[in-house]
Design a protein around this motif. Structure first.
Motif, short mmCIF file in Angstrom:
data_model
loop_
_atom_site.label_atom_id
_atom_site.label_comp_id
_atom_site.label_asym_id
_atom_site.label_seq_id
_atom_site.Cartn_x
_atom_site.Cartn_y
_atom_site.Cartn_z
N ASN A 82 26.76 33.63 37.59
CA ASN A 82 26.83 35.22 37.89
C ASN A 82 28.42 35.66 38.28
O ASN A 82 29.43 34.53 38.35
CB ASN A 82 25.63 35.58 39.21
N THR A 84 29.39 37.48 40.70
CA THR A 84 30.21 37.21 41.88
C THR A 84 30.80 35.99 42.48
O THR A 84 32.46 35.68 42.45
CB THR A 84 29.17 37.31 42.95
N ILE A 85 30.56 35.13 41.58
CA ILE A 85 30.92 33.69 41.29
C ILE A 85 32.50 33.97 40.59
O ILE A 85 33.26 32.88 40.60
CB ILE A 85 29.95 32.84 40.60
N GLU A 87 34.37 35.89 39.30
CA GLU A 87 35.22 36.76 40.60
C GLU A 87 35.62 35.73 40.98
O GLU A 87 37.12 36.20 41.71
CB GLU A 87 34.98 38.36 40.90
N GLU A 88 35.08 34.92 42.27
CA GLU A 88 35.63 34.29 43.27
C GLU A 88 36.53 32.92 42.73
O GLU A 88 37.74 32.97 43.56
CB GLU A 88 34.10 33.78 44.12
N SER A 112 28.98 44.53 44.61
CA SER A 112 29.28 42.44 44.57
C SER A 112 30.82 42.70 44.70
O SER A 112 30.88 41.36 45.48
CB SER A 112 28.00 41.95 44.51
N VAL A 113 30.96 43.72 43.89
CA VAL A 113 32.16 42.89 43.15
C VAL A 113 33.59 43.82 44.28
O VAL A 113 34.40 42.44 44.80
CB VAL A 113 32.61 43.54 41.79
N ARG A 114 33.41 44.58 44.72
CA ARG A 114 33.79 45.36 45.98
C ARG A 114 33.56 44.25 47.26
O ARG A 114 34.35 44.08 47.85
CB ARG A 114 33.21 46.87 46.55
N TYR A 115 32.44 44.10 48.06
CA TYR A 115 32.54 43.43 48.95
C TYR A 115 33.24 42.64 49.03
O TYR A 115 33.39 41.58 49.73
CB TYR A 115 30.95 42.95 49.39
N LEU A 116 32.85 41.31 47.78
CA LEU A 116 34.29 40.29 47.48
C LEU A 116 35.14 40.27 47.56
O LEU A 116 35.98 39.77 48.55
CB LEU A 116 33.77 39.74 46.15
N TYR A 117 36.09 41.64 47.47
CA TYR A 117 37.36 41.42 48.05
C TYR A 117 37.72 41.73 48.61
O TYR A 117 38.79 41.81 49.76
CB TYR A 117 38.07 42.85 46.39
N ASP A 177 35.29 43.23 34.36
CA ASP A 177 33.88 43.00 34.60
C ASP A 177 33.21 43.83 33.02
O ASP A 177 32.88 44.99 32.97
CB ASP A 177 33.65 43.85 36.06
#
Ligand SMILES: Cc1ncc(COP(=O)(O)O)c(C=O)c1O
Length: 384
Positions: A82, A84-85, A87-88, A112-117, A177
């Motif tokens: 996905n 999230t992965i 971008e990680e 989920s992009v916001r949360y990750l950063y 994205d």
């Protein structure tokens, strides 16, 4: 009749309902079922030999098909589970940021992009109002600029070229994205000059869940070293060497065992998108969204998404007195769509939707609002 309507019979769900939720989970191509059966046959009859007969290479071979759709060269795009992965994996290349530790993005970035950063202890996030403000906010302290090509809530196309220009001037990297554009808005990651691009397949690509992807600019792929890496990212995975030596190019951005069934299913969607052609799909999408806008205007309903074709993605957002309740009532009348809290009801036609379906949808919407029929769903809440 538009020739893309001849694709309708390849999508079984279109027989049963008006399917306008292609910005969330597009219709399944019938061929996806055949692909999944083929996957099961391989597993059953070929067993372990399946790895050598295509499975192991799928993150790269399927990635090459995505590459054709997004304007990337072969060997530059690999499959993940996905966004999230994906971008990680990008983030993991920048573990010790030092002075340059800012991440600049806009408020409307996908959660989920916001949360990750936000969750990165070494990074400082600056969230701004819109794409123009991103350009202004980028400076020498900026490390990463993770942006959406098309915003998920209101389908607005962002000025990626201006952001990429400014980011590169300042020495920052752009992570684009493309989840809401790939498959419906023409996309050329090479021409845009972005450093990374990612997306998934459940939406306009008609590929179903579990098939995310990551593009890395080829020159960067040779020198970046992701710290979130697994044995598929090794130069010689089957030597099982104790020390890490990165594979060449985009392969080094892989992790472990790939999500094989999801990749089988996804190619059925990509095949249709390639065959129909994103250029033709875009033309039809603009005609269908314009029809929706005209019909909604005529009914006196308020539009919450861009009218300008240059800024308009595949989704039309319409404001209603109670989005959750109106959405529930539309569902009961056979119109499948969704809503986003505080934004409106989202209608996302794809190339296989007909003009008649859109006229019927607006007629139902008008009836639901004017008659007050939505009021019986006062308990409706946001889900999916
Ligand atoms: C723009 C955008 N990015 C990302 C996602 C999903 O992210 P993930 O693949 O991590 O679930 C979505 C929708 O689900 C989206 O609309």
């Amino acid at each position: 009749m538009d020739e893309l309507l001849s694709y309708r019979d390849r999508f079984p769900i279109l027989r049963d309902c008006i399917y306008l939720i292609n910005h969330s989970l597009a219709a399944m191509p019938a061929a996806a079922e055949d692909r999944l059966l083929e996957y099961a046959r391989m597993w059953r009859e070929r067993g372990i030999r399946s790895w050598g007969e295509g499975w192991w290479e799928m993150p790269v071979t399927v990635g090459d098909q995505i590459a054709r759709i997004i304007g990337a060269p072969p060997g530059s795009t690999v499959m993940h589970q996905n966004v999230t992965i994906a971008e990680e994996v990008v983030l993991s290349c920048f573990r010790r940021p030092g002075e340059r530790r800012r991440v600049v993005y806009e408020e409307a970035n996908f959660p989920s992009v916001r949360y990750l950063y936000q969750a990165q202890p070494d990074l400082e996030v600056v969230a701004v109002e819109d794409d123009a403000a991103i350009v202004d906010a980028i400076d020498e302290r900026t490390l990463l600029v993770p942006i959406s090509h098309v915003l998920f809530k209101n389908g607005e196309i962002q000025d990626v070229a201006a952001i990429a220009r400014r980011a590169h001037e300042a020495g920052a990297y752009v992570v684009l994205d493309c989840y809401q554009s790939a498959g419906v808005v023409p996309l050329d990651v090479t021409g845009l000059g972005v450093d990374f691009a990612c997306g998934g397949s459940v939406k306009w690509l008609c590929g179903g869940p579990g098939a995310g992807w990551l593009y890395v600019r080829p020159d960067l792929a040779e020198r970046l070293e992701p710290t979130f890496v697994g044995w598929q990212g090794h130069a010689r995975p089957f030597a099982f060497e104790p020390e890490l030596e990165y594979a060449a190019g985009a392969r080094r951005f892989l992790t472990g065992t790939p999500n094989v069934p999801a990749l089988y299913a996804a190619t059925a969607g990509y095949d249709v998108i390639e065959e129909a052609g994103v250029g033709r799909i875009r033309e039809r999408s603009l005609a269908l969204t314009q029809l929706l806008i005209d019909q909604l205007d005529a009914a006196g309903l308020e539009i919450g998404s861009p009218r300008d074709p240059a800024r308009r993605g595949g989704t039309v957002l319409v404001r209603t007195p109670d989005d959750a309740a109106v959405h529930r009532e539309l569902g009961e009348r056979g119109v499948i769509c969704d809503f986003r809290p505080g934004a409106g009801v989202r209608l996302g036609p794809h190339f296989y939707n007909s003009e008649d379906e859109l006229r019927r949808t607006v007629a139902e919407l008008v009836h639901i609002v004017e008659s007050g029929a939505y009021r019986r769903h006062a308990d409706a809440v946001a889900r999916f």
